[in-house]
Each structure stands twice: as C-alpha cells, then as structure tokens.
Design a protein around this motif. Structure first.
Motif, PDB file in Angstrom:
ATOM      1  N   PHE A   1       0.431  -1.242   0.164  1.00  0.00           N
ATOM      2  CA  PHE A   1       0.107   0.286   0.043  1.00  0.00           C
ATOM      3  C   PHE A   1       1.245   1.273   0.396  1.00  0.00           C
ATOM      4  N   THR A   2       0.835   2.123  -0.948  1.00  0.00           N
ATOM      5  CA  THR A   2       1.130   2.846  -0.490  1.00  0.00           C
ATOM      6  C   THR A   2       0.480   4.688  -1.510  1.00  0.00           C
ATOM      7  N   GLU A   3       1.187   5.916  -1.164  1.00  0.00           N
ATOM      8  CA  GLU A   3      -0.016   7.082  -2.551  1.00  0.00           C
ATOM      9  C   GLU A   3       0.332   6.331  -3.815  1.00  0.00           C
ATOM     10  N   SER A   4      -1.445   6.761  -4.420  1.00  0.00           N
ATOM     11  CA  SER A   4      -1.180   6.260  -5.534  1.00  0.00           C
ATOM     12  C   SER A   4      -2.161   7.594  -6.511  1.00  0.00           C
ATOM     13  N   ASP A   5      -2.792   7.090  -7.310  1.00  0.00           N
ATOM     14  CA  ASP A   5      -3.192   8.141  -7.895  1.00  0.00           C
ATOM     15  C   ASP A   5      -4.844   8.214  -7.072  1.00  0.00           C
ATOM     16  N   GLN A   6      -5.080   7.031  -6.326  1.00  0.00           N
ATOM     17  CA  GLN A   6      -6.377   6.896  -5.728  1.00  0.00           C
ATOM     18  C   GLN A   6      -5.970   7.108  -3.747  1.00  0.00           C
ATOM     19  N   PHE A   7      -4.936   7.143  -3.445  1.00  0.00           N
ATOM     20  CA  PHE A   7      -5.256   7.353  -2.186  1.00  0.00           C
ATOM     21  C   PHE A   7      -3.590   8.166  -1.926  1.00  0.00           C
ATOM     22  N   VAL A   8      -3.537   9.741  -0.553  1.00  0.00           N
ATOM     23  CA  VAL A   8      -2.666  10.393  -0.569  1.00  0.00           C
ATOM     24  C   VAL A   8      -2.236  10.256   1.103  1.00  0.00           C
ATOM     25  N   LYS A   9      -1.100  10.202   1.601  1.00  0.00           N
ATOM     26  CA  LYS A   9      -0.322   9.481   2.369  1.00  0.00           C
ATOM     27  C   LYS A   9      -0.920  10.395   3.486  1.00  0.00           C
ATOM     28  N   VAL A  10      -1.554  10.665   4.560  1.00  0.00           N
ATOM     29  CA  VAL A  10      -1.967  12.140   5.803  1.00  0.00           C
ATOM     30  C   VAL A  10      -0.867  12.244   7.359  1.00  0.00           C
ATOM     31  N   GLU A  11      -0.305  10.462   7.352  1.00  0.00           N
ATOM     32  CA  GLU A  11       0.313  10.913   8.545  1.00  0.00           C
ATOM     33  C   GLU A  11       2.065   9.233   8.660  1.00  0.00           C
ATOM     34  N   ASP A  12       3.237   9.850   8.672  1.00  0.00           N
ATOM     35  CA  ASP A  12       3.282   8.960   9.084  1.00  0.00           C
ATOM     36  C   ASP A  12       4.548   8.757  10.512  1.00  0.00           C
ATOM     37  N   ALA A  13       3.921   7.599  10.987  1.00  0.00           N
ATOM     38  CA  ALA A  13       4.654   7.200  12.042  1.00  0.00           C
ATOM     39  C   ALA A  13       5.577   6.443  12.370  1.00  0.00           C
ATOM     40  N   GLY A  14       5.836   6.172  11.079  1.00  0.00           N
ATOM     41  CA  GLY A  14       7.719   4.881  11.257  1.00  0.00           C
ATOM     42  C   GLY A  14       6.309   3.771  10.600  1.00  0.00           C
ATOM     43  N   ARG A  15       6.489   2.911  11.669  1.00  0.00           N
ATOM     44  CA  ARG A  15       5.969   1.350  10.811  1.00  0.00           C
ATOM     45  C   ARG A  15       4.526   1.740  10.058  1.00  0.00           C
ATOM     46  N   VAL A  16       4.035   2.439  11.229  1.00  0.00           N
ATOM     47  CA  VAL A  16       2.792   2.693  10.996  1.00  0.00           C
ATOM     48  C   VAL A  16       2.088   4.226   9.843  1.00  0.00           C
ATOM     49  N   GLN A  17       1.605   4.032   8.766  1.00  0.00           N
ATOM     50  CA  GLN A  17       1.124   5.300   8.319  1.00  0.00           C
ATOM     51  C   GLN A  17       0.039   5.227   8.024  1.00  0.00           C
ATOM     52  N   THR A  18      -0.472   6.305   7.347  1.00  0.00           N
ATOM     53  CA  THR A  18      -1.961   6.447   7.171  1.00  0.00           C
ATOM     54  C   THR A  18      -2.319   7.309   5.641  1.00  0.00           C
ATOM     55  N   PHE A  19      -3.181   7.116   5.308  1.00  0.00           N
ATOM     56  CA  PHE A  19      -3.554   7.048   3.917  1.00  0.00           C
ATOM     57  C   PHE A  19      -4.711   6.955   4.157  1.00  0.00           C
ATOM     58  N   GLU A  20      -5.926   8.804   3.026  1.00  0.00           N
ATOM     59  CA  GLU A  20      -6.954   8.423   2.625  1.00  0.00           C
ATOM     60  C   GLU A  20      -7.555   8.731   1.096  1.00  0.00           C
ATOM     61  N   LEU A  21      -8.476   8.675   1.006  1.00  0.00           N
ATOM     62  CA  LEU A  21      -9.222   8.492  -0.756  1.00  0.00           C
ATOM     63  C   LEU A  21      -8.736  10.260  -0.029  1.00  0.00           C
ATOM     64  N   LYS A  22      -8.245  10.331  -2.116  1.00  0.00           N
ATOM     65  CA  LYS A  22      -7.940  11.554  -2.490  1.00  0.00           C
ATOM     66  C   LYS A  22      -9.428  12.421  -2.642  1.00  0.00           C
ATOM     67  N   THR A  23     -10.799  11.097  -3.682  1.00  0.00           N
ATOM     68  CA  THR A  23     -11.573  11.292  -4.408  1.00  0.00           C
ATOM     69  C   THR A  23     -12.700  11.545  -2.184  1.00  0.00           C
ATOM     70  N   SER A  24     -13.677  12.538  -2.854  1.00  0.00           N
ATOM     71  CA  SER A  24     -15.197  12.831  -1.880  1.00  0.00           C
ATOM     72  C   SER A  24     -16.194  12.553  -2.456  1.00  0.00           C
ATOM     73  N   PRO A  25     -17.772  12.701  -2.764  1.00  0.00           N
ATOM     74  CA  PRO A  25     -17.560  11.889  -0.992  1.00  0.00           C
ATOM     75  C   PRO A  25     -17.024  10.857  -0.671  1.00  0.00           C
ATOM     76  N   HIS A  26     -17.325  10.669   0.895  1.00  0.00           N
ATOM     77  CA  HIS A  26     -16.423   9.266   1.249  1.00  0.00           C
ATOM     78  C   HIS A  26     -17.495   7.913   1.354  1.00  0.00           C
ATOM     79  N   LEU A  27     -17.710   7.004   0.821  1.00  0.00           N
ATOM     80  CA  LEU A  27     -19.174   6.196   0.379  1.00  0.00           C
ATOM     81  C   LEU A  27     -19.218   5.208   1.438  1.00  0.00           C
ATOM     82  N   LEU A  28     -20.229   4.352   2.154  1.00  0.00           N
ATOM     83  CA  LEU A  28     -19.515   2.865   2.616  1.00  0.00           C
ATOM     84  C   LEU A  28     -21.138   2.547   2.731  1.00  0.00           C
ATOM     85  N   GLY A  29     -20.874   1.604   1.829  1.00  0.00           N
ATOM     86  CA  GLY A  29     -22.530   1.109   1.433  1.00  0.00           C
ATOM     87  C   GLY A  29     -23.501   2.083   1.035  1.00  0.00           C
TER      88      GLY A  29
END
Length: 178
Positions: A50-78
């Motif tokens: 899992f890395t940054e891509s055209d779909q995801f942007v890295k929002v936090e880098d805490a060493g071993r743990v990295q966090t990404f968000e979707l570049k697009t919105s709205p965010h839908l779950l079901g």
C-alpha cells in the motif's frame, strides 16, 4: 513558556485515545461470529502493498505505521456517506480502515448494511450493553469489525481490522506509554 499544541499533535492524541478505548476487551457475548469474512476492505486484501497512488494520499507517517486517505469525495460506505476513511499500514502492508461518521440516520444505515454483509446483531434486551456508547463487534477468522457509536454526540467510528496485523498495530500504542 508553554507552547500551544499543534493541530497534528492534537489530532494524533485524539486518535490514540479513541483507539485505546476500542482496544479494551469486548465481552465475547457482544461479539457476533462474522459471516462472509472479507479478508480486507472493499476488495483490498489485508497485507497488500500500500502506497500513495492516484487514489490515496499519505496523511500521516508514524514510522512503521502510515495512514492514507482517499483523494476523492464524498466517502461512501455501503448506502451511507461518511465523514472520513483512513487506511493504515504496518511495515507497508494494509492492516486497518477507520471510518468516522455523524448522525443517527447514518448510524442506522451503516448498522443495517454491516448486519446485511456480516451477520445480524442480537439486540434482544439484556444481550446488548446499556449506556450512551454502543459497541457492535463482528469477529471473523481474518477480520474484525468494531463499531462504536455515542448516542449523546451522534458520532460513530468503525474499525475494519486484519486479525493478523492487529497486535502489531497496537504495539506501543497503549495508554500506559503516554
């Protein structure tokens, strides 16, 4: 002289405290055996690179743990629009998604969707814990889904987690380390 806490530090601390409250043991009677374990989230398998891509942007880098968000919105779950979706990796491998949402209507839609996908929750009186904060938990062989909803604030959070990576994600993040 005291310096004001920066927004990223405050956000990180709030996330850690929220996660710590969810790591408390959940009564097995409240956990539902998961039907149809997804072994990932929305087609992304646990452990995938899992890395940054055209779909995801890295929002936090805490060493071993990295966090990404979707570049697009709205965010839908079901069937519901949610406030945010954060995708976490450990050592570059996909391990967790945290979904935040607001509102009773959204909560009801998401709870119904999760029950349809992963199995019904036993809401018989006496089977669910009382109080202002409700927890719902689906447990599968590869995945765990934990939903926490606060009736007072109408704020909810859902964690979709890899069972294989859960311990690694939680290492060093217990409240006793602060």
């Amino acid at each position: 002289m005291r310096t004001p806490r920066t927004r990223p530090q405050s956000c990180w601390l709030l996330t850690i405290l929220t996660l710590a409250s969810l790591w408390m043991p959940i009564d097995p009677a409240l956990a539902v055996p998961m039907q149809n374990d997804p072994n990932g989230f929305e087609g992304i398998p646990w452990g995938a690179a899992f890395t940054e891509s055209d779909q995801f942007v890295k929002v936090e880098d805490a060493g071993r743990v990295q966090t990404f968000e979707l570049k697009t919105s709205p965010h839908l779950l079901g069937p519901a629009t949610v406030d945010s979706m954060k995708f976490s990796t450990i050592d570059g491998k996909f391990a967790r998604v945290m979904v935040r949402y607001t509102g009773k209507e959204t909560h009801d839609r998401l709870l119904a969707f999760l029950q349809q996908q992963f199995g019904p929750i036993d809401q018989t009186p006496g089977q669910m814990a009382g109080g202002a904060v409700k927890f719902f938990n689906w447990q599968g062989p590869d995945s765990a889904i934990i939903l926490r909803y606060d009736l007072r604030t109408s704020l909810g959070v859902i964690f979709f987690e890899s069972e294989a990576f859960r311990v690694k994600l939680n290492e060093g993040n217990s409240p006793s380390t602060f």
